[in-house]
Design a protein around this motif. Sequence first.
Motif, PDB file in Angstrom:
ATOM      1  N   PRO A 195       0.828  -1.206   0.000  1.00 29.78           N
ATOM      2  CA  PRO A 195       0.000   0.000   0.000  1.00 29.78           C
ATOM      3  C   PRO A 195       0.863   1.256   0.000  1.00 29.78           C
ATOM      4  N   GLN A 196       0.332   2.349  -0.510  1.00 32.50           N
ATOM      5  CA  GLN A 196       0.994   3.672  -0.442  1.00 32.50           C
ATOM      6  C   GLN A 196      -0.101   4.703  -0.651  1.00 32.50           C
ATOM      7  N   GLY A 197       0.087   5.880  -0.033  1.00 28.99           N
ATOM      8  CA  GLY A 197      -0.973   6.878  -0.047  1.00 28.99           C
ATOM      9  C   GLY A 197      -1.447   7.227  -1.446  1.00 28.99           C
ATOM     10  N   GLY A 198      -2.760   7.162  -1.644  1.00 27.92           N
ATOM     11  CA  GLY A 198      -3.355   7.609  -2.902  1.00 27.92           C
ATOM     12  C   GLY A 198      -2.974   6.776  -4.116  1.00 27.92           C
ATOM     13  N   ASN A 199      -2.427   5.619  -3.914  1.00 33.85           N
ATOM     14  CA  ASN A 199      -1.927   4.749  -4.995  1.00 33.85           C
ATOM     15  C   ASN A 199      -0.994   5.505  -5.950  1.00 33.85           C
ATOM     16  N   ARG A 200      -0.187   6.390  -5.357  1.00 34.96           N
ATOM     17  CA  ARG A 200       0.720   7.202  -6.196  1.00 34.96           C
ATOM     18  C   ARG A 200       2.024   6.498  -6.541  1.00 34.96           C
ATOM     19  N   GLN A 201       2.282   5.384  -5.883  1.00 33.84           N
ATOM     20  CA  GLN A 201       3.391   4.498  -6.253  1.00 33.84           C
ATOM     21  C   GLN A 201       4.728   5.240  -6.406  1.00 33.84           C
ATOM     22  N   PRO A 202       5.200   5.807  -5.299  1.00 32.78           N
ATOM     23  CA  PRO A 202       6.398   6.662  -5.365  1.00 32.78           C
ATOM     24  C   PRO A 202       7.728   5.915  -5.455  1.00 32.78           C
ATOM     25  N   VAL A 203       7.734   4.603  -5.189  1.00 30.79           N
ATOM     26  CA  VAL A 203       9.023   3.919  -4.984  1.00 30.79           C
ATOM     27  C   VAL A 203       9.679   3.497  -6.297  1.00 30.79           C
ATOM     28  N   ARG A 204      10.985   3.690  -6.363  1.00 34.32           N
ATOM     29  CA  ARG A 204      11.819   3.143  -7.435  1.00 34.32           C
ATOM     30  C   ARG A 204      12.983   2.435  -6.757  1.00 34.32           C
ATOM     31  N   LEU A 208      20.646  -2.707  -2.888  1.00 34.48           N
ATOM     32  CA  LEU A 208      19.389  -2.212  -3.461  1.00 34.48           C
ATOM     33  C   LEU A 208      19.118  -0.838  -2.853  1.00 34.48           C
ATOM     34  N   VAL A 209      19.063   0.148  -3.714  1.00 39.58           N
ATOM     35  CA  VAL A 209      18.856   1.522  -3.246  1.00 39.58           C
ATOM     36  C   VAL A 209      17.383   1.870  -3.455  1.00 39.58           C
ATOM     37  N   VAL A 210      16.708   2.130  -2.345  1.00 38.89           N
ATOM     38  CA  VAL A 210      15.268   2.422  -2.410  1.00 38.89           C
ATOM     39  C   VAL A 210      15.091   3.933  -2.533  1.00 38.89           C
ATOM     40  N   CYS A 211      14.493   4.342  -3.630  1.00 38.26           N
ATOM     41  CA  CYS A 211      14.257   5.767  -3.901  1.00 38.26           C
ATOM     42  C   CYS A 211      12.747   6.016  -3.867  1.00 38.26           C
ATOM     43  N   ALA A 212      12.356   7.245  -3.640  1.00 36.61           N
ATOM     44  CA  ALA A 212      10.927   7.579  -3.693  1.00 36.61           C
ATOM     45  C   ALA A 212      10.768   9.001  -4.210  1.00 36.61           C
ATOM     46  N   ARG A 213       9.745   9.184  -5.025  1.00 37.73           N
ATOM     47  CA  ARG A 213       9.491  10.518  -5.582  1.00 37.73           C
ATOM     48  C   ARG A 213       8.791  11.342  -4.508  1.00 37.73           C
ATOM     49  N   TYR A 214       9.482  12.383  -4.082  1.00 36.22           N
ATOM     50  CA  TYR A 214       9.015  13.150  -2.929  1.00 36.22           C
ATOM     51  C   TYR A 214       7.588  13.658  -3.135  1.00 36.22           C
ATOM     52  N   GLU A 215       7.293  14.131  -4.320  1.00 34.10           N
ATOM     53  CA  GLU A 215       5.961  14.716  -4.564  1.00 34.10           C
ATOM     54  C   GLU A 215       4.847  13.687  -4.523  1.00 34.10           C
ATOM     55  N   ARG A 266       6.761  17.616  15.875  1.00 34.04           N
ATOM     56  CA  ARG A 266       7.634  16.448  16.050  1.00 34.04           C
ATOM     57  C   ARG A 266       8.175  16.087  14.667  1.00 34.04           C
ATOM     58  N   PRO A 267       9.244  15.262  14.612  1.00 38.23           N
ATOM     59  CA  PRO A 267       9.772  14.902  13.284  1.00 38.23           C
ATOM     60  C   PRO A 267       8.710  14.190  12.449  1.00 38.23           C
ATOM     61  N   SER A 268       8.669  14.505  11.164  1.00 36.34           N
ATOM     62  CA  SER A 268       7.690  13.890  10.264  1.00 36.34           C
ATOM     63  C   SER A 268       8.111  12.457   9.929  1.00 36.34           C
ATOM     64  N   VAL A 269       7.152  11.533  10.000  1.00 41.00           N
ATOM     65  CA  VAL A 269       7.461  10.139   9.621  1.00 41.00           C
ATOM     66  C   VAL A 269       6.491   9.590   8.578  1.00 41.00           C
ATOM     67  N   VAL A 270       5.393  10.274   8.344  1.00 39.77           N
ATOM     68  CA  VAL A 270       4.318   9.687   7.541  1.00 39.77           C
ATOM     69  C   VAL A 270       4.731   9.447   6.081  1.00 39.77           C
ATOM     70  N   GLY A 271       5.633  10.259   5.560  1.00 43.42           N
ATOM     71  CA  GLY A 271       6.103  10.025   4.184  1.00 43.42           C
ATOM     72  C   GLY A 271       6.627   8.606   4.012  1.00 43.42           C
ATOM     73  N   GLY A 272       7.282   8.120   5.038  1.00 41.31           N
ATOM     74  CA  GLY A 272       7.855   6.772   4.979  1.00 41.31           C
ATOM     75  C   GLY A 272       6.794   5.685   4.889  1.00 41.31           C
ATOM     76  N   ALA A 273       5.576   6.010   5.291  1.00 40.90           N
ATOM     77  CA  ALA A 273       4.506   5.003   5.280  1.00 40.90           C
ATOM     78  C   ALA A 273       4.136   4.594   3.857  1.00 40.90           C
ATOM     79  N   SER A 274       4.545   5.410   2.874  1.00 40.08           N
ATOM     80  CA  SER A 274       4.301   5.029   1.475  1.00 40.08           C
ATOM     81  C   SER A 274       5.510   4.334   0.854  1.00 40.08           C
TER      82      SER A 274
END
Length: 215
Positions: free
Chosen positions: A37-46, A103-110, A121-129
């Motif tokens: 799963p990832q927020g909004g099915n935006r599929q940020p991971v490469r 294996l280098v895990v990248c994600a499109r920030y947008e 507090r430090p943001s962590v929710v981006g990592g949830a995608s």
Amino acid sequence: MDALEAMRTIGTARSFRPDDVPDEVVHRAAEAARFAPQGGNRQPVRLVVVRDRAKKARLGELYERTWRPYFESRAGADPGRYSPAQRAMSEFAARFGEHPLILVVCARYEDLLVTDLELDRPSVVGGASIYPYVQNLCIALRVEGVATALTTALCRVEPEVRELLEIPDEYLTACHLAAGYPAQGFPTKLRRRPVEETVFVDTFGSNISRSARHT
Ligand SMILES: Cc1cc2nc3c(=O)[nH]c(=O)nc-3n(C[C@H](O)[C@H](O)[C@H](O)COP(=O)(O)O)c2cc1C
């Protein structure tokens, strides 16, 4: 192997046989991982699969440069005084550039849906995608007999990693996995807190009981 057994025996591998992990094995694992799963099915991971010796060697140098001072500030600089676990981590670091795959895990920030930026507090929710994909990948590799070690140490030197692998500016690096066939097999027993200490019912601190049935 079922998913539960894979989860219970995945562990962090710090030494690998020199054997290559074929692309088809990585492909099968990524094929399963992409259903995370990832927020909004935006599929940020490469994922960048690094096999090239020179590039791995450079990642190895960067790992030593960032990880070693942190480690030595805690464990000291005398390997003779390290615990077996510390020795394994230290040797893993020294050989980082020689592990069969990085294996280098990248994600499109947008494409990350970050809902906690305004909290104090430090943001962590981006990592949830991102990290559900990573764990799926590790489990799928585990099923293939491939062991992994997750590290975030190289995220500190993201600009250098970005330059080395030509990662576009709009992608961040979220973690790096060393991967390969394990030199010492997979663990059978991982040390973790029991469920009763970490899972609560209705109120934080109100422990779940092993026998209770909840409606
Ligand atoms: C966010 C994160 C960062 C980590 N960084 C490192 C690292 O830099 N070096 C390393 O050897 N292990 C690293 N690990 C692996 C942990 O040390 C490992 O998961 C933990 O000690 C439990 O080990 P076990 O799963 O084998 O029981 C990392 C794990 C996570 C989740």
